[in-house]
Design a protein around this motif. Structure first.
Motif, PDB file in Angstrom:
ATOM      1  N   ASN A  63      53.366   8.031  -2.809  1.00  0.00           N
ATOM      2  CA  ASN A  63      52.999   7.961  -1.385  1.00  0.00           C
ATOM      3  C   ASN A  63      54.217   7.803  -0.485  1.00  0.00           C
ATOM      4  N   SER A  64      54.070   8.281   0.737  1.00  0.00           N
ATOM      5  CA  SER A  64      55.149   8.151   1.725  1.00  0.00           C
ATOM      6  C   SER A  64      54.588   8.435   3.114  1.00  0.00           C
ATOM      7  N   THR A  65      55.054   7.696   4.088  1.00  0.00           N
ATOM      8  CA  THR A  65      54.766   8.042   5.489  1.00  0.00           C
ATOM      9  C   THR A  65      56.046   8.574   6.129  1.00  0.00           C
ATOM     10  N   ARG A  66      57.074   7.727   6.208  1.00  0.00           N
ATOM     11  CA  ARG A  66      58.296   8.060   6.930  1.00  0.00           C
ATOM     12  C   ARG A  66      59.090   9.189   6.269  1.00  0.00           C
ATOM     13  N   THR A  67      59.360   9.073   4.980  1.00  0.00           N
ATOM     14  CA  THR A  67      60.261  10.039   4.339  1.00  0.00           C
ATOM     15  C   THR A  67      59.654  11.439   4.358  1.00  0.00           C
ATOM     16  N   ARG A  68      58.393  11.565   3.927  1.00  0.00           N
ATOM     17  CA  ARG A  68      57.772  12.894   3.859  1.00  0.00           C
ATOM     18  C   ARG A  68      57.687  13.522   5.252  1.00  0.00           C
ATOM     19  N   THR A  69      57.241  12.722   6.217  1.00  0.00           N
ATOM     20  CA  THR A  69      57.034  13.283   7.556  1.00  0.00           C
ATOM     21  C   THR A  69      58.358  13.639   8.223  1.00  0.00           C
ATOM     22  N   THR A  70      59.352  12.769   8.105  1.00  0.00           N
ATOM     23  CA  THR A  70      60.631  13.077   8.764  1.00  0.00           C
ATOM     24  C   THR A  70      61.343  14.245   8.068  1.00  0.00           C
ATOM     25  N   PHE A  71      61.145  14.400   6.764  1.00  0.00           N
ATOM     26  CA  PHE A  71      61.683  15.602   6.108  1.00  0.00           C
ATOM     27  C   PHE A  71      61.010  16.844   6.697  1.00  0.00           C
ATOM     28  N   GLU A  72      59.709  16.792   6.854  1.00  0.00           N
ATOM     29  CA  GLU A  72      59.008  17.974   7.376  1.00  0.00           C
ATOM     30  C   GLU A  72      59.475  18.290   8.806  1.00  0.00           C
ATOM     31  N   VAL A  73      59.605  17.255   9.623  1.00  0.00           N
ATOM     32  CA  VAL A  73      60.095  17.467  10.993  1.00  0.00           C
ATOM     33  C   VAL A  73      61.498  18.072  10.947  1.00  0.00           C
ATOM     34  N   HIS A  83      64.801  -2.530   8.826  1.00  0.00           N
ATOM     35  CA  HIS A  83      63.813  -2.582   7.741  1.00  0.00           C
ATOM     36  C   HIS A  83      63.434  -1.138   7.427  1.00  0.00           C
ATOM     37  N   PRO A  84      63.422  -0.749   6.140  1.00  0.00           N
ATOM     38  CA  PRO A  84      63.110   0.658   5.822  1.00  0.00           C
ATOM     39  C   PRO A  84      61.643   1.010   6.036  1.00  0.00           C
ATOM     40  N   GLY A  85      60.764  -0.021   6.084  1.00  0.00           N
ATOM     41  CA  GLY A  85      59.340   0.236   6.148  1.00  0.00           C
ATOM     42  C   GLY A  85      58.841   0.706   4.787  1.00  0.00           C
TER      43      GLY A  85
END
Ligand code: CP
Length: 340
Positions: free
Chosen positions: A77-87, A288-290
């Motif tokens: 699972n990921s929120t930040r890493t996956r989404t920011t990679f896509e952006v 904080h990395p979240g």
């Protein structure tokens, strides 16, 4: 079992991991970890990331990945890493495909190797991979799909190199002093944290003279001192006069286990509170990395306070991922040209 297999995981996954990611002229071909990269190479990533901000500090678009196909393969699972990679990929003009792991044939028992070879046949140029197995990104880059640039989005407990680089970019942009004059304090579950490991490597390489880690004994890995850090169990002493405080997530499954008594007990002894922040330098920043557990590892008033740069980290994550994607694609192209 070979002697290699008997060694502890962090010995096995140490500097050897960094070699396949570099081209003959020192460029980045895969991005698997920060350990083994030079100060100049980390500075190149920071500089490239900064080039994606305009003079008002807003992110810009570029054409670096036009005609390239990037596949995001997140087995965890990921929120930040996956989404920011896509952006980041879309801002660079790439064709982007997100593999829906839950609906993929890996659920029918297809091996990771076969999955990757099938995706490679669909003419991918870059795989961004997050996987629970330490060493998985390295395995893919060396054994499975060496002709595709592999970017590590987090592998087990081992490494989270783009998180480390967005943390370095954030420190570079937000801290009041250069790396060579900083005291940085990392608080929390150092033992299980790929972010802590990658941050420590990056901070050391960039010349930070005072890296402090603080955690209950149960959350400090054996042999942590060999990373060249100063180890504390008392958070009040650890944050004293520091410039940067980095909180780490406490994984809920560890609460109530022999590793940690309770979340309230943890917050009492290791939480980043306003009182503790006041012990750091007056211009210290909080990171904080979240994802964050408010009231466990950090007080809400600190997370949302004036010294917090936590959401800036997320924004910087787009620029860093743009930089890494662009540099890795350049390196992979150069490698393929040489191999022709
Ligand atoms: N920091 C980080 O890796 O967050 P995600 O797990 O949401 O990607």
């Amino acid at each position: 079992m070979t002697q290699m297999q008997l060694q502890p995981i962090d010995h096995r996954l140490n500097t050897s991991l960094s070699q396949p990611q570099i081209t003959a002229d020192g460029g980045i071909r895969h991005f698997l970890g920060v350990e083994g990269l030079s100060k100049k190479q980390l500075q190149t990533i920071i500089k490239k990331a900064e080039s994606f901000f305009d003079k008002n500090g807003n992110l810009t678009n570029a054409h670096d990945l036009e005609d390239c196909t990037v596949m995001n393969l997140f087995f965890e699972n990921s929120t930040r890493t996956r989404t920011t990679f896509e952006v980041a990929e879309k801002r660079l003009g790439a064709n982007v495909l997100n593999l829906d792991i839950a609906r993929s044939s890996t659920k029918k028992g297809e091996s990771l190797r076969d999955t990757l070879w099938n995706l490679e046949a669909m003419t991918a140029d870059i795989f961004v991979i997050r996987h629970s197995a330490s060493g998985s990104a390295h395995f893919m880059a060396t054994e499975v799909t060496p002709n595709i640039a592999i970017i590590n989005g987090g592998d087990g407990w081992h490494a989270h190199p783009t998180q480390a680089m967005l943390d370095m970019l954030t420190i570079h942009r937000e801290a009041s002093r250069p790396f060579e004059k900083l005291s940085v304090c990392i608080v929390g579950d150092i033992k299980h944290s790929r972010v802590a490991r990658s941050d420590i490597h990056a901070l050391k390489t960039l010349g930070v003279p005072d890296i402090r880690v603080v955690a209950p004994k149960t959350l400090l890995p054996k042999g942590i001192k060999r990373y060249g850090v100063n180890v504390y169990e008392d958070i009040d002493k650890a944050v004293m006069n520091c410039d940067v405080i980095i909180g780490l997530r406490i994984q809920n499954e560890r609460i109530g286990s022999p590793l940690l008594a309770s979340s309230s007990e943890y917050f009492k002894h290791y939480g980043i509170t306003p009182e503790r922040l006041a012990l750091a330098k007056s211009d210290a920043i909080v990171m904080h990395p979240g994802p964050m557990n408010r009231g466990v590892e950090i007080a809400s008033s600190v997370a949302d306070g004036e010294q917090s740069v936590i959401l800036k980290q997320v924004n910087n994550g787009i620029a860093v991922r743009m930089a890494v994607l662009s540099l890795a694609m350049d390196g992979q192209r150069a490698y393929k040209n040489l191999a022709k």
